[in-house]
Scaffold this motif. Structure first.
Motif, mmCIF file in Angstrom:
data_model
loop_
_atom_site.group_PDB
_atom_site.id
_atom_site.type_symbol
_atom_site.label_atom_id
_atom_site.label_comp_id
_atom_site.label_asym_id
_atom_site.label_seq_id
_atom_site.Cartn_x
_atom_site.Cartn_y
_atom_site.Cartn_z
ATOM 1 N N ALA A 132 -29.722 -14.647 26.936
ATOM 2 C CA ALA A 132 -27.965 -14.820 26.483
ATOM 3 C C ALA A 132 -27.445 -13.544 26.040
ATOM 4 N N SER A 133 -27.819 -12.130 26.379
ATOM 5 C CA SER A 133 -26.883 -11.066 26.278
ATOM 6 C C SER A 133 -26.129 -10.832 27.358
ATOM 7 N N ALA A 134 -26.038 -11.392 28.059
ATOM 8 C CA ALA A 134 -24.718 -11.554 29.267
ATOM 9 C C ALA A 134 -23.326 -13.276 28.527
ATOM 10 N N ALA A 135 -23.893 -13.900 27.559
ATOM 11 C CA ALA A 135 -22.630 -14.047 27.389
ATOM 12 C C ALA A 135 -21.917 -13.467 26.260
ATOM 13 N N ARG A 136 -22.520 -12.436 26.206
ATOM 14 C CA ARG A 136 -22.143 -11.041 23.897
ATOM 15 C C ARG A 136 -20.833 -11.420 24.550
ATOM 16 N N PRO A 137 -19.933 -10.520 25.978
ATOM 17 C CA PRO A 137 -18.659 -10.106 25.538
ATOM 18 C C PRO A 137 -17.821 -11.511 25.487
ATOM 19 N N PHE A 138 -18.675 -12.645 25.965
ATOM 20 C CA PHE A 138 -17.634 -13.777 25.927
ATOM 21 C C PHE A 138 -17.368 -14.569 24.383
ATOM 22 N N VAL A 139 -18.249 -14.614 23.888
ATOM 23 C CA VAL A 139 -18.625 -14.086 21.941
ATOM 24 C C VAL A 139 -17.869 -13.650 21.699
ATOM 25 N N MET A 140 -17.873 -12.189 21.743
ATOM 26 C CA MET A 140 -16.730 -11.835 21.659
ATOM 27 C C MET A 140 -15.326 -11.348 21.531
ATOM 28 N N LEU A 141 -15.521 -11.443 22.741
ATOM 29 C CA LEU A 141 -13.427 -11.950 22.672
ATOM 30 C C LEU A 141 -12.798 -13.209 22.476
ATOM 31 N N TYR A 142 -13.685 -14.348 22.203
ATOM 32 C CA TYR A 142 -13.923 -15.537 21.606
ATOM 33 C C TYR A 142 -13.371 -14.845 19.713
ATOM 34 N N LEU A 143 -14.053 -14.860 19.441
ATOM 35 C CA LEU A 143 -14.486 -13.805 18.010
ATOM 36 C C LEU A 143 -12.750 -12.939 18.203
ATOM 37 N N THR A 144 -12.842 -12.020 18.794
ATOM 38 C CA THR A 144 -10.775 -10.867 18.449
ATOM 39 C C THR A 144 -10.110 -12.301 17.993
ATOM 40 N N GLY A 145 -10.046 -13.244 19.085
ATOM 41 C CA GLY A 145 -9.157 -14.269 18.666
ATOM 42 C C GLY A 145 -9.095 -15.226 17.786
ATOM 43 N N ILE A 146 -10.424 -15.138 17.305
ATOM 44 C CA ILE A 146 -10.242 -15.832 16.226
ATOM 45 C C ILE A 146 -10.175 -14.936 14.701
ATOM 46 N N GLY A 147 -10.280 -13.963 15.048
ATOM 47 C CA GLY A 147 -9.756 -12.761 14.109
ATOM 48 C C GLY A 147 -8.500 -12.481 13.955
ATOM 49 N N PHE A 148 -7.443 -12.618 14.569
ATOM 50 C CA PHE A 148 -6.227 -12.787 14.768
ATOM 51 C C PHE A 148 -6.042 -13.989 14.420
ATOM 52 N N TYR A 149 -6.245 -14.666 14.839
ATOM 53 C CA TYR A 149 -6.197 -15.940 14.050
ATOM 54 C C TYR A 149 -6.246 -16.205 12.450
ATOM 55 N N LEU A 150 -7.189 -15.255 11.834
ATOM 56 C CA LEU A 150 -7.059 -15.255 10.692
ATOM 57 C C LEU A 150 -6.295 -14.310 10.195
ATOM 58 N N LEU A 151 -6.415 -14.072 11.114
ATOM 59 C CA LEU A 151 -4.410 -12.328 10.297
ATOM 60 C C LEU A 151 -3.765 -13.294 10.255
ATOM 61 N N TRP A 152 -2.927 -13.630 11.115
ATOM 62 C CA TRP A 152 -2.142 -14.158 10.995
ATOM 63 C C TRP A 152 -2.336 -15.797 9.921
ATOM 64 N N ARG A 153 -2.609 -16.335 9.996
ATOM 65 C CA ARG A 153 -3.273 -16.506 8.362
ATOM 66 C C ARG A 153 -3.242 -16.648 7.443
ATOM 67 N N GLY A 154 -3.749 -15.116 6.820
ATOM 68 C CA GLY A 154 -3.806 -14.824 5.361
ATOM 69 C C GLY A 154 -2.221 -13.846 5.551
ATOM 70 N N ILE A 155 -1.702 -13.504 6.630
ATOM 71 C CA ILE A 155 0.179 -12.652 6.234
ATOM 72 C C ILE A 155 0.941 -14.160 6.143
ATOM 73 N N ARG A 156 1.158 -14.796 6.861
ATOM 74 C CA ARG A 156 1.489 -16.347 6.874
ATOM 75 C C ARG A 156 0.970 -16.687 5.326
ATOM 76 N N LEU A 157 0.322 -16.941 4.872
ATOM 77 C CA LEU A 157 -0.363 -18.283 3.598
ATOM 78 C C LEU A 157 -0.121 -17.405 2.252
ATOM 79 N N SER A 158 0.635 -17.309 1.966
ATOM 80 C CA SER A 158 0.796 -16.221 0.659
ATOM 81 C C SER A 158 -0.383 -17.007 -0.814
ATOM 82 N N THR A 159 -0.514 -18.464 -0.674
ATOM 83 C CA THR A 159 -1.549 -19.038 -1.518
ATOM 84 C C THR A 159 -2.452 -20.367 -0.689
#
Length: 257
Positions: free
Chosen positions: A104-131
């Motif tokens: 399953a370790s072969a899938a790790r880079p793809f999982v990490m790439l997906y999580l990086t995208g999730i991280g940027f989405y959460l960052l955008w959501r946190g910055i844009r939404l004050s509440t």
């Protein structure tokens, strides 16, 4: 010099690593494994296999202490907890038993790439939404099964996969972090039982003892931070940690090619 002082000096770096990693993990719901393994291997020169085995055993203690602390601070959504645990355990045990035949370790880079995208989405959501408006996450059972499987098989890890996706679905950061941390103890316990026949207790070294001491000491403070820090700030910090840790994993995978 007292007899115990040289021993204390020897394990002091591992206590410090355990405290730092658990403080972050308890407050954000992720990153204990990647922080401890990175520091053990890169900073202290511990062999990767030894570091991995030590961290796996340590998490039995740190997740228990962290979960108890989050329960004490009322950070746990018990309805969400009941939906996550059975499927997380099922995925974790399945991953542990299939690990010997599936890489399953072969899938790790793809999982990490997906999580990086999730991280940027959460960052955008946190910055844009004050509440930010929070709601009960809906897609929890398949997510828990996937997170448990990847945690056991070495693909992504319970915290980053489950915490980040529950936050994407609009979950309250304090409740999500507390619930995921509390559920992780039962997941780690089930995975450890599945592995115990082959792993034994060979990983119980001075490294393990130091990480356990530091992690257990820091667990209450991480839960306290999660209960006191504003949800928007938690969301932003989770996003940054997710981007940094996932990007680092992708970088390591690229170097290995």
């Amino acid at each position: 010099m007292p007899d115990f002082l040289p021993l204390l000096i020897e394990i002091a770096p591992f206590i410090a690593i355990g405290m730092a990693a658990q403080m972050i993990d308890g407050a954000l719901g992720m990153a204990f494994g990647v922080i401890t393994q990175t520091l053990l291997v890169s900073a202290l020169g511990v062999p990767p296999a030894t570091a991995s085995a030590s961290v796996h055993l340590v998490e039995l203690f740190t997740t228990g202490a962290s979960g108890a602390s989050h329960i004490w601070h009322r950070n746990v959504d018990w309805g969400l907890f009941k939906r996550l645990v059975p499927f997380g355990v099922l995925g974790g045990v399945t991953g542990a038993y299939l690990l010997s035949s599936i890489d399953a370790s072969a899938a790790r880079p793809f999982v990490m790439l997906y999580l990086t995208g999730i991280g940027f989405y959460l960052l955008w959501r946190g910055i844009r939404l004050s509440t930010p408006k929070f709601e009960d996450p809906r897609y929890t059972r398949p997510l828990a099964a996937a997170g448990g499987f990847l945690d056991a098989a070495g693909g992504g890890g319970w915290g980053p996969v489950v915490t980040s996706n529950l936050l994407v679905q609009g979950g309250d950061p304090r409740k999500v972090i507390g619930t995921v941390n509390s559920a992780e103890f039962l997941l780690t316990l089930s995975i450890s039982i599945a592995f115990i026949a082959t792993l034994g207790f060979a990983a119980f070294t001075l490294i393990t003892v130091g990480l356990i001491i530091g992690g257990v000491i820091a667990a209450p403070f991480g839960a306290l931070l999660a209960s006191r820090v504003q949800p928007r700030v938690l969301l932003l910090v989770v996003a940054v940690v997710l981007i940094v840790t996932s990007s680092y994993s992708i970088y390591k995978a690229w170097l290995a090619v």
